[in-house]
Design an enzyme around this catalytic site. Structure first.
Site, short mmCIF file in Angstrom:
data_model
loop_
_atom_site.label_atom_id
_atom_site.label_comp_id
_atom_site.label_asym_id
_atom_site.label_seq_id
_atom_site.Cartn_x
_atom_site.Cartn_y
_atom_site.Cartn_z
N HIS A 56 -17.31 -4.81 6.62
CA HIS A 56 -16.69 -6.14 6.68
C HIS A 56 -17.73 -7.06 7.30
CE1 HIS A 56 -13.18 -3.44 7.22
NE2 HIS A 56 -12.51 -4.35 6.55
N ASP A 59 -18.00 -6.56 10.93
CA ASP A 59 -18.56 -5.30 11.43
C ASP A 59 -20.06 -5.46 11.67
OD1 ASP A 59 -16.10 -4.11 10.83
OD2 ASP A 59 -16.78 -3.36 8.89
N MET A 90 -20.52 -1.26 -0.88
CA MET A 90 -19.35 -2.14 -1.01
C MET A 90 -19.32 -3.08 0.18
SD MET A 90 -16.02 -2.38 0.41
CE MET A 90 -14.94 -0.96 0.61
N GLU A 183 -7.31 -3.90 -3.08
CA GLU A 183 -6.81 -2.67 -2.43
C GLU A 183 -5.35 -2.86 -2.05
OE1 GLU A 183 -9.21 -1.16 0.76
OE2 GLU A 183 -7.57 0.05 1.54
N LYS A 185 -1.52 -2.12 -0.65
CA LYS A 185 -0.90 -1.41 0.47
C LYS A 185 0.52 -1.95 0.61
CE LYS A 185 -1.68 -0.10 5.29
NZ LYS A 185 -2.54 -0.21 6.48
N GLU A 219 -6.16 3.40 -2.34
CA GLU A 219 -6.38 4.30 -1.18
C GLU A 219 -5.29 5.37 -1.14
OE1 GLU A 219 -7.46 2.76 2.77
OE2 GLU A 219 -5.89 4.04 3.60
N HIS A 222 -2.33 4.68 1.22
CA HIS A 222 -1.45 3.55 0.94
C HIS A 222 -0.40 3.87 -0.12
CE1 HIS A 222 -4.85 0.71 2.54
NE2 HIS A 222 -4.44 1.60 3.42
N ASP A 247 -10.74 4.59 -2.12
CA ASP A 247 -10.71 4.91 -0.70
C ASP A 247 -10.05 6.26 -0.52
OD1 ASP A 247 -12.00 2.64 0.08
OD2 ASP A 247 -10.33 1.77 1.19
N ASP A 257 0.08 4.12 8.44
CA ASP A 257 -1.19 4.39 7.76
C ASP A 257 -2.07 5.27 8.66
OD1 ASP A 257 -3.32 4.20 6.01
OD2 ASP A 257 -3.95 2.24 6.71
N ASP A 259 -4.87 7.32 7.75
CA ASP A 259 -6.32 7.40 7.48
C ASP A 259 -6.92 8.73 7.94
OD1 ASP A 259 -6.22 4.83 6.41
OD2 ASP A 259 -6.83 3.86 8.27
N ASP A 289 -12.38 6.17 3.59
CA ASP A 289 -11.84 5.17 4.53
C ASP A 289 -10.89 5.93 5.46
OD1 ASP A 289 -10.91 3.07 5.93
OD2 ASP A 289 -9.80 2.14 4.29
C1 GLT Z 1 -8.72 -1.53 7.22
C2 GLT Z 1 -7.74 -0.99 6.21
C3 GLT Z 1 -8.40 -0.33 5.07
C4 GLT Z 1 -9.22 -1.26 4.24
C5 GLT Z 1 -10.37 -1.84 4.95
C6 GLT Z 1 -10.98 -2.92 4.10
S1 GLT Z 1 -10.06 -2.34 6.54
O1 GLT Z 1 -9.21 -0.50 8.01
O2 GLT Z 1 -6.87 -0.08 6.88
O3 GLT Z 1 -7.52 0.36 4.25
O4 GLT Z 1 -9.80 -0.51 3.19
O5 GLT Z 1 -10.65 -4.20 4.52
MN MN Z 2 -5.48 3.10 5.26
MN MN Z 3 -8.83 1.34 2.69
#
Ligand code: GLT
Ligand code: MN
Ligand code: MN
Length: 387
Positions: A56, A59, A90, A183, A185, A219, A222, A247, A257, A259, A289
């Site tokens: 980002h 970042d 990316m 993306e 969610k 993702e 998500h 992702d 979420d 991750d 991710d």
């Molecule tokens: C954030 C989010 C992710 C996204 C990122 C891109 S940032 O951590 O949870 O799923 O991919 O903005």
């Molecule tokens: Mn996520």
């Molecule tokens: Mn993501």
């Protein structure tokens, strides 16, 4: 020492700058470990055989810092990329952290917030182009509502589309070699997010001015949060040529979420997903991710990163073995898996419809056949278990 489970840059594994070095902060607690500097992060990626990095704007370059400082931070990043051979795969904009985005970014009710968000993105599109990133992602973290009465969703979608059309215009005008990826969610941090699933996003893209420039960055976590099959969603995205980026992580269904490390939860879905990606000829980054467990420390964060890649490679190997197994081929024949690739009636014509109507079918015989799906699915499980 290299083997099929040791990643190399050819595997195109990538990680976000916000992932491996995530300091463990969550809504209930502060950081549990020190952050990793960008230079150490890139060196670490090269050491473990990764290929790419994503970022980002915030970042990389300190939010609100003078232009000279931001330039120096960007130049330092470029130097680290050169030294390590890591590719910038990316780029994306942080349109969710600063409190100004509390009502949304491209869909905030406040027109000045929307204009600010678009300007912030345009500036970072220039950075993405400078770094040679081929894909620019939009995760609409704050694009949504808590109170449904607070936004007219059709206006919000107009504004979302307006922003994306504007970015497409900008990229075309500048001649950048950059595609966009939405993306989806379903929720978190907002109660309801606009473009909540792969399906919503794909339908939305078709309404844009340059639909060919916009695809998806789905993702695992998500779609799983929404109770949907990530595998089926990715398959449809591939079918519509919309899988621009992916992702990879993992997630328990019905939770926030998470991750999690790729392959740590839904191993059967992950097996099918890797098989699909490998068979489809998807050539984009395999982008993780995800973040280490909050109680991880020191080299443990690199155990996490190595685990993501190792499991992917292991599943790719299992998928190849699965498809070479004669028992699988036989079970698939019993299930008529290959017959689904044959057309049913062909294109419409007066002759084909007549031929179809003249044919006699035996409903009872059709109902009486077996598809042998239990045996086929057990072969999937046996392969994953290695028995
Ligand atoms: C954030 C989010 C992710 C996204 C990122 C891109 S940032 O951590 O949870 O799923 O991919 O903005
Ligand atoms: Mn996520
Ligand atoms: Mn993501």
């Amino acid at each position: 020492m290299s083997d099929a489970l040791t990643p190399t840059p050819d595997n195109k594994f990538a990680f976000g700058l916000w992932t491996i070095g995530h300091p463990g902060r969550d809504p209930f607690g502060d950081s549990t470990r020190p952050p990793v500097s960008t230079a150490d992060f890139l060196r670490g990626l090269a050491d473990i055989g990764a290929w790419g990095v994503s970022f980002h704007d915030d970042d990389l370059m300190t939010f609100g810092a003078p232009e000279s400082q931001r330039r120096a931070e960007l130049d330092a990043f470029k130097k680290s990329l050169d030294e390590t051979g890591i590719v910038c795969s990316m780029a994306t904009t942080n349109l969710f952290w600063h409190p100004l985005f509390k009502d949304g970014a491209f869909t905030s009710n406040d027109r000045n917030v929307r204009r600010y968000a678009i300007a912030k993105t345009i500036r970072n599109i220039d950075v993405a182009a400078e770094l040679g990133a081929p894909t620019y992602v939009f995760w609409g973290g704050r694009e949504g509502v808590e109170s449904a009465a607070s936004k007219e969703p059709r206006d919000a979608l107009d504004r979302y589309a307006e922003a994306l059309n504007f970015f497409c215009g900008y990229v075309k005008d500048k001649g950048y070699n950059l595609r966009f990826a939405i993306e989806p969610k379903p929720n978190e941090p907002r109660a309801d997010t606009f473009l909540p699933t792969i399906g919503h996003a794909m339908a939305f893209i078709q309404t844009l001015e340059y639909p060919e420039m916009v695809g998806l960055n789905p993702e695992v976590a998500h779609e799983t949060m929404a109770g949907l099959s990530f595998y089926q969603g990715v398959a449809q995205a591939l079918w519509q040529d919309k899988l621009f980026h992916i992702d990879l992580n993992d997630q328990k269904i019905g939770r926030f979420d998470q991750d999690l490390r790729f392959g740590s939860e839904g191993i059967k879905d992950d097996f099918m997903l890797v098989r699909l990606l490998e068979q489809s000829g998807y050539s984009g980054p395999k982008h993780f991710d995800a973040r280490p467990y909050r109680n991880e420390w020191g080299d443990g964060i690199w155990d996490f990163a190595r685990g993501c890649m190792r499991t992917y490679l292991a599943l790719a190997q299992k998928a190849r073995e699965f498809d070479q197994d004669p028992r699988v081929k036989e079970a698939m024949e019993i299930a008529s898996v290959f017959e689904l690739a044959e057309s049913s009636v062909g294109p419409y014509s007066t002759e084909t419809v007549q031929r179809l109507l003249d044919e006699s079918f035996d409903p009872d015989a059709l109902a009486a056949r077996t598809y042998g799906n239990e045996a086929l699915d057990q072969l999937v499980i046996d392969r994953i278990l290695g028995i």
